[in-house]
Design an enzyme around this catalytic site. Structure first.
Site, PDB file in Angstrom:
ATOM      1  CG  ASP A 133      41.869 -31.486 -23.409  1.00  0.00           C
ATOM      2  OD1 ASP A 133      43.017 -31.766 -23.048  1.00  0.00           O
ATOM      3  OD2 ASP A 133      40.973 -32.348 -23.554  1.00  0.00           O
ATOM      4  CG  ASP A 164      43.859 -32.218 -19.359  1.00  0.00           C
ATOM      5  OD1 ASP A 164      43.978 -32.829 -18.287  1.00  0.00           O
ATOM      6  OD2 ASP A 164      44.645 -32.370 -20.308  1.00  0.00           O
ATOM      7  CE1 TYR A 167      46.311 -28.523 -21.046  1.00  0.00           C
ATOM      8  CE2 TYR A 167      43.967 -28.172 -20.670  1.00  0.00           C
ATOM      9  CZ  TYR A 167      44.997 -28.828 -21.333  1.00  0.00           C
ATOM     10  OH  TYR A 167      44.701 -29.789 -22.270  1.00  0.00           O
ATOM     11  CG  ASN A 197      47.053 -35.163 -19.030  1.00  0.00           C
ATOM     12  OD1 ASN A 197      46.007 -35.057 -19.685  1.00  0.00           O
ATOM     13  ND2 ASN A 197      48.143 -34.480 -19.329  1.00  0.00           N
ATOM     14  CG  HIS A 275      41.729 -36.380 -20.131  1.00  0.00           C
ATOM     15  ND1 HIS A 275      41.176 -35.245 -20.699  1.00  0.00           N
ATOM     16  CD2 HIS A 275      43.085 -36.244 -20.257  1.00  0.00           C
ATOM     17  CE1 HIS A 275      42.140 -34.455 -21.133  1.00  0.00           C
ATOM     18  NE2 HIS A 275      43.314 -35.034 -20.878  1.00  0.00           N
ATOM     19  CG  HIS A 285      48.283 -37.216 -26.260  1.00  0.00           C
ATOM     20  ND1 HIS A 285      49.402 -37.210 -25.457  1.00  0.00           N
ATOM     21  CD2 HIS A 285      47.877 -35.916 -26.365  1.00  0.00           C
ATOM     22  CE1 HIS A 285      49.665 -35.957 -25.079  1.00  0.00           C
ATOM     23  NE2 HIS A 285      48.764 -35.161 -25.620  1.00  0.00           N
ATOM     24  CG  HIS A 312      44.944 -36.924 -23.499  1.00  0.00           C
ATOM     25  ND1 HIS A 312      45.684 -36.112 -22.653  1.00  0.00           N
ATOM     26  CD2 HIS A 312      45.764 -37.982 -23.827  1.00  0.00           C
ATOM     27  CE1 HIS A 312      46.872 -36.640 -22.472  1.00  0.00           C
ATOM     28  NE2 HIS A 312      46.956 -37.760 -23.173  1.00  0.00           N
ATOM     29  CB  VAL A 313      43.650 -36.090 -29.055  1.00  0.00           C
ATOM     30  CG1 VAL A 313      44.075 -35.642 -30.451  1.00  0.00           C
ATOM     31  CG2 VAL A 313      44.343 -37.391 -28.674  1.00  0.00           C
ATOM     32  CG  HIS A 314      45.186 -30.365 -27.248  1.00  0.00           C
ATOM     33  ND1 HIS A 314      46.375 -29.789 -26.858  1.00  0.00           N
ATOM     34  CD2 HIS A 314      44.684 -30.981 -26.146  1.00  0.00           C
ATOM     35  CE1 HIS A 314      46.583 -30.038 -25.580  1.00  0.00           C
ATOM     36  NE2 HIS A 314      45.569 -30.768 -25.128  1.00  0.00           N
TER      37      HIS A 314
END
Length: 402
Positions: A133, A164, A167, A197, A275, A285, A312-314
């Protein structure tokens, strides 16, 4: 009047089909691992089409005596009528082990890049930078610079990015600036990826065209899921962005055959990446990976997968070895590195009480992790802050292989 407006709209749309700049100057240079110890994949972009794109490489910066031709591709993204530059993929072959190679990319009658270098040395301990991410923000740039500084301090075998990447979403030119942002590190250290995603915004078109992952070589014939060996590790990248995860679907069937074929005497460590996490105690999420977990987890436990890298989870979170929601000594450890810098911000709201399987969780800093594999049984993990290099979490992962 309406017809005039229509003409103006068409003209503006035509003008919006752009690539940043123009010409034959190579940019966005990055390298990747193939399935062969004697190879290194090299990719780059030129704003315009070029004749005979190629890689020149050799044992010194002044003697680039070998040559590899590259294949070119491109794509158009309709929502903003973006047309990519010419994307080139080539492979340096015949590489000797434990050797530094110098290379540049360019074309007949066109411009050439600066000279870069990569190292074919594969000796334990193997060290990997793990991230996810990243995006394209000031925080992203700080994380990339911190990762680059890490490569200057110690030998990094490759980078693994758990989805990710840029972006870019509906603004595809961001891919171009993102690849230029990571070029200092990705041009010298293999940059391996899993889809996320945000790669779905172009239905994986940008991902498929811009990255050259070893899908064909590993028998999946898909760049969204593949595997490769590196030293004593078998690495598998999966897609957590599918419509469904039934056992009769291609990804599951390929994974089962891939795991069956692993020789644990050669690659005792099995490390997977995708991810969307299966286990997160963040309030964001929380269940996004549940369908995949319900279908795949028994298979991974059967083949005693060791470690799973996710995003995915920031935020950052590490689990204890876990299977079916229960701490299990021979289950895999899940590591979420979703704090790579993207502009959506950090997630620092957590479920309470903390689940028994959650070992460490933080959502207060941007950073990355490093995984150092010492031998068949011992692996060391550290989670770093990009701001000041503080180690926020570390642990020894010891597997009994008997």
């Amino acid at each position: 009047m309406k017809s005039l407006v229509s003409v103006l709209v068409v003209l503006l749309c035509c003008l919006s089909i752009i690539v940043s700049g123009g010409g034959s100057t190579p940019e966005q240079i990055h390298i990747a691992i193939t399935d062969k110890l004697t190879e290194m994949a090299v990719s780059w972009v030129t704003p315009d089409d070029v004749t005979s794109p190629q890689i020149q490489y050799g044992l010194s910066s002044n003697s680039l005596t070998f040559n590899a031709t590259a294949k070119s591709t491109s794509y158009v993204y309709p929502p903003d009528l973006y047309e990519s530059g010419s994307i080139h993929h080539g492979v340096c072959t015949g590489l000797a082990p434990n050797t530094v190679y110098y290379y540049r990319v360019g074309s007949d009658g066109g411009d050439w890049s600066s000279v870069f270098k990569f190292d074919t040395t594969r000796k334990a301990p193997y060290k990997v930078i793990c991230t996810g991410d990243i995006g394209h923000s000031p925080h992203s740039s700080a994380v990339v610079k911190a990762m680059y500084a890490h490569t200057q301090q110690s030998k990094i075998d490759f980078i693994y990015h758990a989805g990710d990447m840029s972006y870019a979403n509906f603004e595809q030119p961001i891919w171009d600036s993102w690849f230029n942002m990571i070029q200092p590190i990705a041009s010298q250290t293999p940059y391996m990826v899993a889809v996320g995603n945000h790669e779905l915004f172009s239905l994986f078109e940008a991902y498929d065209k811009r990255f050259n992952m070893p899908g064909d070589e590993s028998g999946s014939y898909e760049d969204t899921y593949f595997s490769f060996n590196y030293g004593n590790m078998h690495i598998i990248s999966l897609s957590s962005e599918e419509i469904a995860y039934y056992h009769w679907m291609d990804q599951y069937e390929w994974l089962e055959q891939d795991l069956k074929a692993v020789d644990r005497s050669v690659t005792p460590w099995i490390i997977l990446s995708w991810h969307s996490p299966w286990y997160t105690s963040n309030t964001k999420h929380t269940d996004d990976g549940e369908d995949m977990r319900a279908s795949f987890e028994d298979l991974l436990y059967q083949y005693k997968v060791d470690l799973i890298l996710e995003g995915h989870v920031h935020a950052y979170e590490r689990t204890y070895p876990v299977y079916n929601g229960t701490v299990t000594p021979d289950g895999p450890v899940h590591l979420i590195n979703g704090n790579g810098g993207n502009g959506e911000g950090l997630y620092n709201t957590w479920i309470t009480p903390q689940p028994a399987w959650s070992a460490h969780r933080e959502g207060t800093y941007y950073g990355f992790g490093t995984m150092t594999v010492y031998n068949a049984t011992h692996l060391y993990w550290e989670a770093y802050s990009a701001d000041d290099g503080t180690v926020h979490d570390s642990f020894w992962f010891i597997r009994n292989r008997s």
